[in-house]
Each structure stands twice: as structure tokens, then as C-alpha cells.
Motif scaffolding. Structure first.
Motif, PDB file in Angstrom:
ATOM      1  N   LEU A   1       0.827  -1.147   0.113  1.00 50.69           N
ATOM      2  CA  LEU A   1      -0.066  -0.033   0.047  1.00 50.69           C
ATOM      3  C   LEU A   1       0.841   1.340  -0.148  1.00 50.69           C
ATOM      4  CD1 LEU A   1      -2.415  -0.911   2.867  1.00 50.69           C
ATOM      5  CD2 LEU A   1      -2.568  -1.126   0.456  1.00 50.69           C
ATOM      6  N   GLU A   2       0.244   2.377  -0.523  1.00 48.29           N
ATOM      7  CA  GLU A   2       0.991   3.580  -0.582  1.00 48.29           C
ATOM      8  C   GLU A   2       0.317   4.667   0.226  1.00 48.29           C
ATOM      9  OE1 GLU A   2       1.662   4.855  -4.433  1.00 48.29           O
ATOM     10  OE2 GLU A   2       3.312   3.739  -4.872  1.00 48.29           O
ATOM     11  N   VAL A   3       0.427   4.599   1.466  1.00 46.52           N
ATOM     12  CA  VAL A   3       0.003   5.262   2.507  1.00 46.52           C
ATOM     13  C   VAL A   3       1.127   6.499   2.838  1.00 46.52           C
ATOM     14  CG1 VAL A   3      -1.304   5.621   4.715  1.00 46.52           C
ATOM     15  CG2 VAL A   3      -1.642   3.590   3.273  1.00 46.52           C
ATOM     16  N   VAL A   4       0.742   7.629   2.914  1.00 49.20           N
ATOM     17  CA  VAL A   4       1.597   8.726   3.430  1.00 49.20           C
ATOM     18  C   VAL A   4       1.866   8.613   4.838  1.00 49.20           C
ATOM     19  CG1 VAL A   4       1.998  11.197   3.489  1.00 49.20           C
ATOM     20  CG2 VAL A   4       0.494  10.319   1.580  1.00 49.20           C
ATOM     21  N   GLY A   5       3.092   8.674   4.928  1.00 52.48           N
ATOM     22  CA  GLY A   5       3.876   8.450   6.343  1.00 52.48           C
ATOM     23  C   GLY A   5       3.910   9.984   6.878  1.00 52.48           C
ATOM     24  N   THR A   6       2.901  10.388   8.027  1.00 52.33           N
ATOM     25  CA  THR A   6       2.992  11.568   8.579  1.00 52.33           C
ATOM     26  C   THR A   6       3.892  11.555   9.824  1.00 52.33           C
ATOM     27  OG1 THR A   6       1.040  11.126   9.697  1.00 52.33           O
ATOM     28  CG2 THR A   6       0.703  12.251   7.512  1.00 52.33           C
ATOM     29  N   GLU A   7       4.244  10.487  10.227  1.00 50.28           N
ATOM     30  CA  GLU A   7       4.741  10.340  11.635  1.00 50.28           C
ATOM     31  C   GLU A   7       6.247   9.603  11.420  1.00 50.28           C
ATOM     32  OE1 GLU A   7       3.381  11.453  14.172  1.00 50.28           O
ATOM     33  OE2 GLU A   7       1.774  12.078  12.859  1.00 50.28           O
ATOM     34  N   LYS A   8       7.309  10.024  12.054  1.00 48.53           N
ATOM     35  CA  LYS A   8       8.619   9.466  12.098  1.00 48.53           C
ATOM     36  C   LYS A   8       8.949   9.027  13.291  1.00 48.53           C
ATOM     37  CE  LYS A   8      11.846  11.061   9.303  1.00 48.53           C
ATOM     38  NZ  LYS A   8      11.923  10.206   8.346  1.00 48.53           N
ATOM     39  N   LEU A   9       9.364   7.802  13.317  1.00 52.54           N
ATOM     40  CA  LEU A   9      10.145   6.889  14.468  1.00 52.54           C
ATOM     41  C   LEU A   9      11.480   6.867  14.300  1.00 52.54           C
ATOM     42  CD1 LEU A   9       9.498   5.247  17.276  1.00 52.54           C
ATOM     43  CD2 LEU A   9       9.221   3.420  15.703  1.00 52.54           C
ATOM     44  N   THR A  10      12.132   7.369  15.475  1.00 54.76           N
ATOM     45  CA  THR A  10      13.796   7.001  15.245  1.00 54.76           C
ATOM     46  C   THR A  10      14.042   6.546  16.756  1.00 54.76           C
ATOM     47  OG1 THR A  10      13.740   8.946  14.383  1.00 54.76           O
ATOM     48  CG2 THR A  10      15.828   8.421  15.227  1.00 54.76           C
ATOM     49  N   ILE A  11      14.875   5.276  16.299  1.00 49.54           N
ATOM     50  CA  ILE A  11      15.188   4.636  17.773  1.00 49.54           C
ATOM     51  C   ILE A  11      16.662   4.323  17.425  1.00 49.54           C
ATOM     52  CG2 ILE A  11      15.024   2.573  18.928  1.00 49.54           C
ATOM     53  CD1 ILE A  11      12.200   2.480  18.451  1.00 49.54           C
ATOM     54  N   MET A  12      17.589   4.906  18.223  1.00 46.06           N
ATOM     55  CA  MET A  12      19.185   4.456  18.077  1.00 46.06           C
ATOM     56  C   MET A  12      19.614   4.722  16.804  1.00 46.06           C
ATOM     57  SD  MET A  12      19.401   1.441  20.677  1.00 46.06           S
ATOM     58  CE  MET A  12      21.172   1.388  20.756  1.00 46.06           C
TER      59      MET A  12
END
Length: 61
Positions: free
Chosen positions: A19-30
Motif C-alpha cells: 500500500l502507498e499510505v503517506v507517512g506523517t509520523e517519524k519514529l527514530t530509535i538509536m
């Protein structure tokens, strides 16, 4: 002539399903980053909060 480049980021979790759903959030871990739609970001946040502090899930539910 001026140019403007627009980059669309898609949810990494949705992309695995094709699916092509726009990513509005960003998760950053290490230092690793994932782009997520709001639905996947909330779901992951609840799972992570539950793993780190089970009382957190009870409060948000």
C-alpha cells in the motif's frame, strides 16, 4: 527558472503490504528511522508503552 522538489514519504509498515499510505509520523530509535502513518504510529506507541510500562496502556485505553 526555480524548481521545487517534493518528496513523498510512505508508511514503511503499509508499504510491506503493498500500500502507498503517506507517512506523517517519524519514529527514530538509536539512529534508525521509520516513516509511519498515524494509525501505525499509534499502534506502535501503544505496544512500546505496554512493553516498557504496562500501566501506561491501561491509562491510554
Amino acid at each position: 527558472m526555480a524548481r521545487k522538489i517534493v518528496e513523498t514519504l510512505y508508511c514503511d509498515a503499509c508499504a510491506k503490504k503493498g500500500l502507498e499510505v503517506v507517512g506523517t509520523e517519524k519514529l527514530t530509535i538509536m539512529g534508525r528511522e521509520w516513516d509511519m502513518c498515524l494509525e501505525h504510529a499509534e499502534r506502535f506507541m501503544n505496544q512500546l508503552a505496554g512493553a516498557l510500562d504496562p500501566t501506561e496502556v491501561a491509562l491510554s485505553a
